[in-house]
Enzyme design. Structure first.
Site, mmCIF file in Angstrom:
data_model
loop_
_atom_site.group_PDB
_atom_site.id
_atom_site.type_symbol
_atom_site.label_atom_id
_atom_site.label_comp_id
_atom_site.label_asym_id
_atom_site.label_seq_id
_atom_site.Cartn_x
_atom_site.Cartn_y
_atom_site.Cartn_z
ATOM 1 N N SER A 166 23.678 31.987 0.788
ATOM 2 C CA SER A 166 22.763 31.315 -0.127
ATOM 3 C C SER A 166 22.208 30.040 0.518
ATOM 4 O O SER A 166 21.546 30.111 1.545
ATOM 5 C CB SER A 166 23.468 31.029 -1.459
ATOM 6 O OG SER A 166 22.546 30.719 -2.465
ATOM 7 N N LYS A 203 13.887 20.885 -25.417
ATOM 8 C CA LYS A 203 14.704 19.826 -24.825
ATOM 9 C C LYS A 203 16.172 20.240 -24.686
ATOM 10 O O LYS A 203 16.865 19.791 -23.778
ATOM 11 C CB LYS A 203 14.592 18.539 -25.654
ATOM 12 C CG LYS A 203 15.272 17.340 -25.043
ATOM 13 C CD LYS A 203 14.695 17.034 -23.671
ATOM 14 C CE LYS A 203 15.396 15.828 -23.045
ATOM 15 N NZ LYS A 203 14.930 15.595 -21.667
#
Length: 316
Positions: free
Chosen positions: A129, A181
Site C-alpha cells: 500500500s 458534518k
C-alpha cells in the site's frame, strides 16, 4: 536532597558515562575513522518502518514504531543537502498507512532525484500500500522473494454501531452545522449520498496511486489497473509483474545502489534518523509543558539538550 534530584543525578551520570565510553571506543577503533573511505562515496540509508503517518515522532523503545512522514521528509532533505551522499537506499518495512503522508514523502523523493541523487528501494518483510507508493518513486526496487508487497488500492472504513447503542440504552445526540458534518459517525448508518461522497474520495486517491505506479514503473496505465485491485504479491510474483526490478536482500540492495551511483569499492553507509536505543528512549519522552513539571527530575531544557547530545555522539 529530594528524590527527583537523586534521579536526575543518576540519569545524567549514566548517560554521561555511556557517552564517554562511546567516545573512547570510537577513538581506539580506527583512529576516529581515518581509514574509512571518502565521504563522497557514501550511501545514505533511510528506514521506512511501521505504519506511515503524518504525525511527528518515530515511536520509542516502549512501543511499536511508526514511519513518521515529517521525519522521513526531513531525512530526505538532509540527504539532499549533503554533497557526500551520492545515493539513498530506502529500507522499507511498512504495511502502508496515510495516503497523504505517503504522497508527501514521495514528493520529497522526486525532489531528491531531481538533484541527481540515485534512490533505491529495498523491501524487507512487507512494503505494501503506502509502502509500495513510496517504493514506486525510486529508481530501482529490490525485494526478497518472500516480501509481501503490492496492495495497490485505497480503503476507508466506518462502523455503524446504532443497534448496539439501542441494546445498551445509549442515545447519542448530535448538533451539526450541515447534513454531512457527522458523515461516518458510528451513531448512524451512511446515507446513499454520503456513501457516494466517500466512494468518490476513495476513487480520487486510488487514481492518484495508479498514476504514481504507472509513472514510477514506466508501465501502461491499463497494466497497472489490472494489478491494482488491492491484492498483495510476493516479491517474486511482483518481479514477474514488473512491480519490482530485482530480487535480493539488504546487502544486495546496498551493492546495487553503489553500482548505480558509480561508487568504486566499499561504500560508506550513513544511517539517517534515530538509531541508538538512547535516542529512541528520549524520543518517547514527552517534553514537560509547564516549567514546574519534569521527567525523572529532568526539565524540558535538559531533555532536549540530551537529545541533541545523543544525536552528535557515536553511541553503540
Amino acid at each position: 536532597m529530594g528524590v527527583f534530584n537523586i534521579n536526575k543525578r543518576i540519569v545524567v551520570g549514566l548517560i554521561a558515562g555511556i557517552i564517554v565510553l562511546s567516545l573512547a571506543v570510537a577513538a581506539l577503533s580506527g583512529q576516529a575513522g581515518k581509514e574509512k573511505p571518502s565521504r563522497g562515496d557514501a550511501i545514505g540509508v533511510i528506514y521506512v518502518e511501521g505504519v506511515i503517518t503524518g504525525a511527528r515522532g518515530e515511536g520509542s523503545i516502549f512501543g511499536a514504531g511508526v514511519a513518521s512522514g515529517p521525519s522521513l521528509m526531513e531525512q530526505l532533505r538532509e540527504a539532499g543537502e549533503d554533497d557526500g551522499i551520492k545515493a539513498v537506499l530506502l529500507r522499507i518495512n511498512s504495511p502502508g498507512g496515510s495516503a497523504a503522508a505517503s504522497q508527501e514523502v514521495g514528493n520529497e523523493i522526486d525532489k531528491l532525484r531531481q538533484q541527481g541523487k540515485i534512490i533505491v528501494a529495498s523491501m524487507g518483510d512487507v512494503a505494501a500500500s503506502g509502502g509500495y507508493w513510496i517504493a514506486a518513486k525510486a529508481d530501482k526496487i529490490i525485494a526478497d522473494p518472500a516480501t509481501m508487497t503490492g496492495s495497490i488500492g485505497v480503503i476507508m472504513e466506518t462502523q455503524n454501531m446504532q443497534e448496539l447503542f439501542d441494546k445498551i440504552g445509549i442515545t447519542p445526540e448530535t448538533i451539526k452545522s450541515g447534513p454531512h458534518k457527522d458523515m461516518g459517525s458510528p451513531n448512524r448508518p451512511l446515507t446513499p449520498e454520503e456513501r457516494a461522497i466517500m466512494q468518490q474520495m476513495v476513487d480520487d486517491i486510488y487514481q492518484q496511486f495508479v498514476d504514481v505506479v504507472a509513472e514510477g514503473r514506466k508501465m501502461k496505465r491499463e497494466k497497472v489497473l489490472e494489478l491494482a485491485d488491492g491484492r498483495i504479491f510476493t516479491g517474486r510474483q511482483a518481479k514477474e509483474q514488473g512491480l519490482v526490478d530485482e530480487l535480493g536482500n539488504y546487502y544486495d540492495a546496498i551493492k546495487l545502489t553503489g553500482e548505480l551511483a558509480g561508487i568504486k569499492g566499499e561504500p560508506v553507509i550513513h544511517e539517517f534518523g534515530s538509531t541508538s536505543p538512547f535516542e529512541k528512549f528520549l524520543s518517547g519522552v514527552s517534553i514537560p509543558k509547564s516549567p514546574g513539571s519534569d521527567f525523572l527530575g529532568l526539565s524540558a531544557g535538559e531533555i532536549e539538550a540530551l537529545r541533541e547530545l545523543l544525536k552528535s555522539q557515536p553511541l553503540f
